[in-house]
Design a protein around this motif. Structure first.
Motif, PDB file in Angstrom:
ATOM      1  N   PHE A  74      -8.980   8.131  -4.206  1.00 23.13           N
ATOM      2  CA  PHE A  74      -7.386   8.451  -5.052  1.00 23.13           C
ATOM      3  C   PHE A  74      -7.649   8.355  -5.783  1.00 23.13           C
ATOM      4  O   PHE A  74      -8.593   6.589  -6.528  1.00 23.13           O
ATOM      5  CB  PHE A  74      -6.151   7.789  -4.129  1.00 23.13           C
TER       6      PHE A  74
ATOM      7  N   VAL B 296      -7.045   4.785  -7.896  1.00 22.27           N
ATOM      8  CA  VAL B 296      -7.152   3.433  -6.714  1.00 22.27           C
ATOM      9  C   VAL B 296      -8.093   2.553  -6.192  1.00 22.27           C
ATOM     10  O   VAL B 296      -9.480   3.241  -6.474  1.00 22.27           O
ATOM     11  CB  VAL B 296      -6.065   4.179  -5.841  1.00 22.27           C
TER      12      VAL B 296
ATOM     13  N   GLU C   7       1.235   4.878  -4.590  1.00 21.62           N
ATOM     14  CA  GLU C   7       1.213   6.151  -5.535  1.00 21.62           C
ATOM     15  C   GLU C   7       2.459   6.539  -6.357  1.00 21.62           C
ATOM     16  O   GLU C   7       2.850   6.737  -7.927  1.00 21.62           O
ATOM     17  CB  GLU C   7       1.215   6.903  -4.497  1.00 21.62           C
TER      18      GLU C   7
ATOM     19  N   LYS D 215      -6.584   4.651   4.153  1.00 13.97           N
ATOM     20  CA  LYS D 215      -6.494   5.985   3.429  1.00 13.97           C
ATOM     21  C   LYS D 215      -5.983   6.032   2.366  1.00 13.97           C
ATOM     22  O   LYS D 215      -5.538   7.491   2.151  1.00 13.97           O
ATOM     23  CB  LYS D 215      -5.281   6.591   4.418  1.00 13.97           C
ATOM     24  N   TYR D 216      -6.190   5.803   1.354  1.00  6.88           N
ATOM     25  CA  TYR D 216      -6.021   5.444   0.239  1.00  6.88           C
ATOM     26  C   TYR D 216      -7.385   5.955  -0.872  1.00  6.88           C
ATOM     27  O   TYR D 216      -7.516   5.622  -1.584  1.00  6.88           O
ATOM     28  CB  TYR D 216      -5.209   4.470  -1.058  1.00  6.88           C
TER      29      TYR D 216
ATOM     30  N   ASN E 288       0.924  -0.779  -0.037  1.00  9.68           N
ATOM     31  CA  ASN E 288       0.148  -0.169   0.168  1.00  9.68           C
ATOM     32  C   ASN E 288       0.471   1.408   0.132  1.00  9.68           C
ATOM     33  O   ASN E 288       0.082   2.041  -1.046  1.00  9.68           O
ATOM     34  CB  ASN E 288      -0.642  -0.344   1.240  1.00  9.68           C
ATOM     35  N   ASP E 289       1.797   0.916   1.123  1.00  9.70           N
ATOM     36  CA  ASP E 289       2.813   2.610   0.753  1.00  9.70           C
ATOM     37  C   ASP E 289       3.883   2.635  -0.592  1.00  9.70           C
ATOM     38  O   ASP E 289       3.891   3.709  -0.393  1.00  9.70           O
ATOM     39  CB  ASP E 289       4.231   1.788   2.326  1.00  9.70           C
TER      40      ASP E 289
END
Length: 425
Positions: free
Chosen positions: A64, A67, A44, A60-61, A40-41
């Motif tokens: 976006f 996504v 982006e 948290k994404y 996940n990190d």
């Protein structure tokens, strides 16, 4: 997002990536988690590098652009693979076993791709991630997909079959591999046999080595089986001729000379031949396919170097494969013969016993010098020269007084990386 909706997007962007170091334009990045990383990190970053979309399971994404948020990325990848498999007409051949899976898979691919549009597992990506990736490589015109399945615990093959839904199945053998996870040889047999259980339950075709009593027992009276043999009736006869050092065999009136070292590769060739026959490939075409296959990636490679013939079999090792490799090496003509053996991993409580068995066997065979590398081998009761690790071996190498000719066997588990010995030799 539903699997069906994701599959529609996948059809437009049919490349999957799980590693941001290997991002390609317009791929779909699946943010998998590992022991030391969280995909996940990197979502982006994957999009910046050219991915069309990213599939994540971290809230948290959410929201976006490009996504997709799912409950579990791995389960979504597996679900997408199963959905895709069900929407393609390709026949699935699944194979597993303790030894020889990858070589057998590559031989089968070499044979079947002569006539059919065929895809196969890349390398040994044969686990709960690799199998879905193989299934997702199936294209609309793919006719056969060869799916290698690895496991080190019970129920893993059963789970992989539930995703791949194979039409055909083959088990190379049952040996002393992953004893720590399976809890012993009986666990290995039970775990690998989950493939035949799936095939028989779903009325598929089981390929088998009819000279293996365990395979015969597991398939019993099941009628949809097709096998090879050296001496039984009702199965396709293939005769072993010799292995000095490469396997040659006789099929009907045709001799096939492989580039595969050792008698233990005989059955791997046989599996590819019998599948070729089942799929109506002419014997002369099968012969050409087998004879043109040359092993690579540290798997039974023959390397002629400075007057020595080196057999590099350093991709992996377990007690079963180590035993047959040593026995075959001892029968080769020529001398002197030297063996460099590295530790075998994932043996659990059996590690000390199994390493001692191999050390004892080595002392009884026609091998002039044996060198043992690794923590387990260094603790064996033997008169051989022993080294705790590769660095220990490297520091003492010049004092070994090795001859400049003869035959050399290099074999050990992947973690030992014994291909490094080539630089010294």
């Amino acid at each position: 997002m539903s699997i069906s909706a994701l599959h529609q997007i996948f059809q437009q962007f049919p490349t999957i990536c799980t590693d941001t170091r290997k991002i390609t334009d317009n791929c779909i990045f699946f943010a998998l988690k590992g022991d030391n990383f969280n995909g996940n990190d990197y979502a982006e970053s994957a999009l910046r590098e050219g991915a069309a979309y990213a599939v994540v399971d971290d809230k948290k994404y959410a929201g976006f652009d490009k996504v997709f948020l799912v409950d579990d990325v791995l389960e979504t990848l597996q679900g997408l693979a199963k959905y895709h498999r069900n929407h393609r007409a390709a026949k699935i051949i699944a194979l597993t076993g303790s030894n020889g899976k990858t070589t057998t898979k590559e031989l089968i691919f070499s044979v079947l791709s002569q006539k059919y549009k065929t895809v196969a597992t890349v390398g040994n990506l044969n686990n709960h991630i690799g199998v879905p990736l193989t299934l997702l490589s199936i294209k609309e015109d793919t006719e056969i997909a060869i799916v290698e399945m690895g496991a080190n615990h019970l129920k893993e093959i059963e789970f992989l079959c539930s995703i791949a839904l194979p039409d055909f199945g083959y088990i190379t053998n049952f040996g002393k591999a992953h004893l720590e996870g399976f809890g012993g040889v009986e666990g290995v047999i039970k775990g690998k046999s989950e493939l035949y259980e799936f095939i028989t339950t779903h009325n598929g075709i089981a390929f088998l080595n009819a000279d293996d009593p365990i395979q015969l027992e597991k398939l019993g009276t099941y009628i949809h089986k097709y096998g090879f043999t050296q001496n039984k009736k009702d199965y396709y006869k293939i005769e072993f001729l010799k292995a000095d050092p490469c396997v040659s065999l006789q099929v009907e009136d045709t001799c096939i000379q492989s580039h595969l070292i050792g008698s233990y590769n005989f059955t791997n060739c046989c599996a590819a031949i019998v599948m070729g026959k089942y799929f109506n490939i002419p014997l002369d075409v099968i012969k050409q396919a087998i004879e043109s296959y040359v092993p690579q990636n540290n798997r039974s490679q023959i390397i002629d170097k400075d007057g020595r013939q080196i057999i590099l079999d350093a991709y992996n090792a377990n007690p079963s494969s180590m035993k047959v490799a040593l026995e075959n090496f001892s029968k080769l003509e020529g001398s002197p013969k030297m063996a460099f053996l590295g530790d075998m991993f994932e043996l659990g409580e059996s590690a000390a016993t199994e390493h001692q068995i191999i050390a004892d066997l080595s002392s009884q065979l026609n091998i002039d010098k044996v060198f043992l590398l690794g923590e387990n081998f260094s603790m064996t009761d033997s008169s051989f020269t022993k080294f705790k690790n590769y660095d220990d071996f490297k520091s003492r190498f010049m004092d070994l007084g090795l001859t400049k000719n003869g035959k050399i066997l290099i074999k050990g588990s992947r973690g030992m990386a014994l291909e490094r010995l080539l630089d010294l030799l």
